[in-house]
Scaffold this motif. Structure first.
Motif, PDB file in Angstrom:
ATOM      1  N   CYS A 232      42.746  33.618  41.780  1.00  0.00           N
ATOM      2  CA  CYS A 232      43.243  33.215  42.483  1.00  0.00           C
ATOM      3  C   CYS A 232      43.942  35.281  42.127  1.00  0.00           C
ATOM      4  CB  CYS A 232      44.581  33.171  43.357  1.00  0.00           C
ATOM      5  SG  CYS A 232      43.890  32.014  44.260  1.00  0.00           S
ATOM      6  N   ARG A 387      44.876  37.408  45.540  1.00  0.00           N
ATOM      7  CA  ARG A 387      44.197  37.195  45.623  1.00  0.00           C
ATOM      8  C   ARG A 387      43.518  35.989  46.707  1.00  0.00           C
ATOM      9  NH1 ARG A 387      40.353  36.953  42.675  1.00  0.00           N
ATOM     10  NH2 ARG A 387      41.389  36.557  40.575  1.00  0.00           N
ATOM     11  N   PRO A 443      40.403  40.197  49.141  1.00  0.00           N
ATOM     12  CA  PRO A 443      40.776  40.653  48.154  1.00  0.00           C
ATOM     13  C   PRO A 443      39.608  41.133  46.998  1.00  0.00           C
ATOM     14  CG  PRO A 443      41.934  38.954  49.340  1.00  0.00           C
ATOM     15  CD  PRO A 443      41.034  39.097  49.884  1.00  0.00           C
ATOM     16  N   GLU A 444      38.673  40.655  47.084  1.00  0.00           N
ATOM     17  CA  GLU A 444      37.530  40.960  46.478  1.00  0.00           C
ATOM     18  C   GLU A 444      37.509  42.523  46.229  1.00  0.00           C
ATOM     19  OE1 GLU A 444      37.437  38.212  44.823  1.00  0.00           O
ATOM     20  OE2 GLU A 444      39.112  37.410  45.931  1.00  0.00           O
ATOM     21  N   GLY A 449      39.759  41.503  41.870  1.00  0.00           N
ATOM     22  CA  GLY A 449      38.657  40.635  42.260  1.00  0.00           C
ATOM     23  C   GLY A 449      37.459  40.587  42.342  1.00  0.00           C
ATOM     24  N   TYR A 452      37.214  40.060  38.939  1.00  0.00           N
ATOM     25  CA  TYR A 452      36.832  38.876  38.114  1.00  0.00           C
ATOM     26  C   TYR A 452      35.628  37.969  39.475  1.00  0.00           C
ATOM     27  CZ  TYR A 452      37.216  33.681  39.795  1.00  0.00           C
ATOM     28  OH  TYR A 452      36.942  32.352  40.269  1.00  0.00           O
ATOM     29  N   ARG A 453      34.850  38.691  39.883  1.00  0.00           N
ATOM     30  CA  ARG A 453      33.419  38.563  40.396  1.00  0.00           C
ATOM     31  C   ARG A 453      32.087  39.321  39.307  1.00  0.00           C
ATOM     32  NH1 ARG A 453      33.663  41.600  44.491  1.00  0.00           N
ATOM     33  NH2 ARG A 453      32.992  43.445  43.815  1.00  0.00           N
TER      34      ARG A 453
END
Length: 532
Positions: A232, A387, A443-444, A449, A452-453
Motif C-alpha cells: 500500500c 495505495r 492507485p496501481e 503501484g 509493485y505490480r
C-alpha cells in the motif's frame, strides 16, 4: 472556491493571456547513487573527469562520495531544464566507465553504515566544513539514511506576477518585499496542507533492499531473496523508514510567516541538545560534528518545502531572506521515478506548476498546532498506506476518502490550469491534469503501484528490477546526442572547477577552528532588510 481565489483568477486573466505564466522559472536538482554492475553502491572516488564537486555549479555530490547531484540552471521552458539535465547525465556516462547511475530513490545494495562513503571536498576550510557537517549527520542519524536520493524542484514566479497580485488584493501600502514574502508563505502553508497529493501521485518507493534496514523489522512483506515490499505504500522514502529525525520532530518550525520561520529555525541552530553534547564536537583532535546543537546548520532541517533566496558569499540562507525576502521555493518531497531516465518528466512539471500556483492563489489561513498535527498524520498515512483504496484522511469536518479529496482538488485545479494555458500555444497544464486524473481511482497506475505490480509479477528483487532500469537508461544516455556547445562548456568547467578549488585552498589564512568560530559568530547576526 474562496472569494480570494475567484478574485485572483479573474484579475490575472488578462496578463495570463499575454504570457505571464510562460515566464515561470524552474530549476531541477537530481540525486543519483553511482553503483557497480551488480547494483552495489560504488566505493570509488567522485570521478576527477567530472570536475571538482566543491566548486562545479552543475555536477557535485550530496552526502556521499557516491551520491551524484545534478543542478540545472534556471529555465522558463520545462523542456530546456530537462534537456540540460539529460546532457549532464550524458556527459557523466562518458566518464563513469562501467558504473551506473541508480534510478531509484531507495538505495542500491549496501554493506552496513561504513559502505556509504562520506564526500570529501578537499583541504580548504569551506571543504572541511562540508565534510565535518556530513560526519555530524553520520553520528546523529547514520549514513544509510543519507544514501536516499530524490528530486528537488526550485520554483519562482515572474516579478510582474507579484505586482499584479498586490494590486488585485489592494495591498499597495505594503512594501513589495513584504508582500512577496507573505505570499510565498501563503503558498507554503497550502503546500503543507496538500503535500500528500504529490506523494500519492509521484511516490515511487514501495520497496527496498533488506540491507537498508540492517535487520530491523519494518512491517513490510518479504519478496524474492532480499526485498521488502509494501502493498500500500506510496513513498517509503518519505516515511519513518527514510528521512526522519526524532529531535527535529520537537522543533515545531513555524511556516506562518517569514519572521516566525527564521526565529524558530535560529532557535534550533543555537540550542544545545544533550544527546549531541555527549557525542562531543572536537574529540582528540578529530571533528565529530560542527556543534552540539539541535541543528548544526540550517540545511540540516528536513522539510517537504523550503523558502529560499540566493545568498551572497557572506550570508547564511536565513540572513539572505531576512535582508531581501523570499525569492523562490524548493519542493523536496519528490521521489525519483525509476521508469523515467531523468526521474521526472514534463507532465509532472506541468502538474507541479499548476499545483504550486493553486497553492498561491487559494485562501491560506495560518496553521494552528492542532491542524499541524492533523497534517502530519495525513502525510504519514499517505506515505505508508496511500495505495489503499479505503484510506481516509482527517479534516476539520471529519474523515474523507483520499480519492474524494483528490477528485475535489483536481476540480479546483482546473481553472488554474486553464488560466496558465491561456497565454500558451499548448494546453500543457490541462493535459497534465487529464493525464494524471485516472490515478485518482486506480492507485496501481501510480509510479509506486506500477513498480509493485512489476516486481510482484516478475518475482524480481528490488535491486535487480532497478538495475535493469539503470542499464536501460545508461544505454539511452549513451546513444542519444548531446548538445555540442554544452559538451564544450562542461569540458571547460572541469578544469575551471579544479582550479577554483585549488585557489580556495590557497586562500585560507586561518585554521579550521578559527574559521568555524567566525562563521557561527557571523551567522548569529541579524541582517537588516534592504527595503523600508
Amino acid at each position: 472556491m474562496s472569494e480570494q481565489f475567484t478574485r485572483r483568477i479573474n484579475g490575472l486573466k488578462a496578463p495570463a493571456g499575454e504570457g505571464l505564466f510562460a515566464r515561470i522559472r524552474r530549476g531541477i536538482e537530481k540525486e543519483g547513487l553511482r553503483v557497480d554492475a551488480f547494483g552495489r553502491i560504488a566505493a570509488t572516488a567522485h570521478p576527477h573527469a567530472l570536475g571538482s564537486k566543491l566548486t562545479h555549479p552543475y555536477i557535485t555530490t550530496d552526502y556521499s562520495e557516491s551520491l551524484l547531484e545534478y543542478i540545472t540552471p534556471v529555465f522558463s521552458r520545462p523542456a530546456d531544464a530537462l534537456e540540460f539535465l539529460a546532457d549532464l547525465h550524458r556527459y557523466s556516462y562518458q566518464k563513469l566507465g562501467d558504473e551506473l547511475i541508480w534510478p531509484a530513490s531507495m538505495p542500491a545494495r549496501l554493506d552496513g553504515n561504513d559502505s556509504v562513503p562520506i564526500a570529501d571536498y578537499g583541504s580548504s576550510n569551506v571543504g572541511t566544513m562540508k565534510r565535518v557537517y556530513r560526519h555530524g549527520l553520520d553520528v546523529r542519524y547514520g549514513r544509510i539514511m543519507q544514501s536516499i536520493a530524490g528530486i528537488h524542484y526550485n520554483f519562482s514566479l515572474p516579478d510582474e506576477m507579484w505586482r499584479y497580485l498586490q494590486e488585485i488584493d489592494g495591498q499597495q501600502a505594503v512594501s513589495p518585499q513584504a508582500f512577496r514574502s507573505r505570499s510565498w508563505f501563503e503558498l507554503i502553508r497550502n503546500f503543507r496542507r496538500h503535500s500528500w497529493v504529490l506523494m500519492y501521485l509521484f511516490g515511487a518507493s514501495p520497496g527496498l533492499d533488506r540491507s537498508f534496514l540492517e535487520g530491523r523489522d519494518a512491517g513490510l512483506d518479504a519478496h524474492g531473496e532480499r526485498t521488502l515490499l509494501s502493498p500500500c505504500a506510496a513513498t517509503l522514502r518519505m516515511s519513518d523508514l527514510g528521512y526522519q529525525n526524532r529531535v527535529q520532530s520537537q522543533l515545531r518550525i513555524c511556516f506562518n510567516s517569514l519572521e516566525n520561520y527564521i526565529g524558530t529555525l535560529r532557535h534550533a541552530i543555537v540550542t544545545p541538545w544533550p544527546g549531541y553534547e555527549r557525542i562531543g564536537v572536537e574529540v582528540d583532535g578529530r571533528w565529530r560534528q560542527l556543534n552540539a546543537n539541535m541543528l548544526q546548520i540550517e540545511n540540516e532541517y528536513y522539510s517537504d518545502i523550503r523558502p529560499k533566496r540566493v545568498a551572497c558569499h557572506d550570508e547564511t540562507p536565513t540572513q539572505a531572506m531576512e535582508a531581501r525576502g523570499v525569492e523562490y521555493i524548493e519542493v523536496r518531497c519528490l521521489d525519483l521515478d525509476p521508469r523515467k531516465p531523468l526521474g521526472i518528466d514534463e507532465t509532472q512539471i506541468h502538474f507541479l506548476d499548476t499545483f504550486l500556483v493553486w497553492c498561491l492563489l487559494s485562501s491560506s489561513p495560518w496553521i494552528p498546532d492542532d491542524e499541524c498535527d492533523r497534517l502530519d498524520d495525513n502525510r504519514a498515512r499517505v506515505v505508508r498506506q496511500g495505495r489503499d483504496p479505503a484510506l481516509r484522511l482527517e479534516s476539520e469536518e471529519g474523515t474523507t476518502l483520499l480519492s474524494d479529496r483528490l477528485r475535489e482538488l483536481f476540480d479546483s485545479l482546473e481553472p488554474v490550469a486553464e488560466l496558465m494555458d491561456s497565454g500558451l500555444e499548448t494546453s500543457s497544464h490541462c493535459d497534465a491534469l487529464e493525464a494524471l486524473r485516472p490515478l485518482i481511482d486506480d492507485p496501481e497506475l501510480t509510479p509506486a503501484g506500477q513498480m509493485y505490480r512489476e516486481m510482484k509479477a516478475s518475482g524480481s528483487d528490488f535491486v535487480d528490477w532497478s538495475l535493469a532500469r539503470a542499464n536501460e537508461h545508461a544505454r539511452w544516455f549513451r546513444e542519444t546526442e548531446m548538445d555540442p556547445a554544452r559538451r564544450a562548456l562542461l569540458d571547460e568547467m572541469v578544469e575551471t572547477s579544479h582550479q577554483q578549488q585549488r585557489d580556495t585552498e590557497a586562500a585560507d589564512d586561518v585554521d579550521f577552528a578559527t574559521f568555524l568560530s567566525r562563521y557561527f559568530e557571523h551567522a548569529r547576526r541579524m541582517k537588516v532588510s534592504e527595503t523600508a
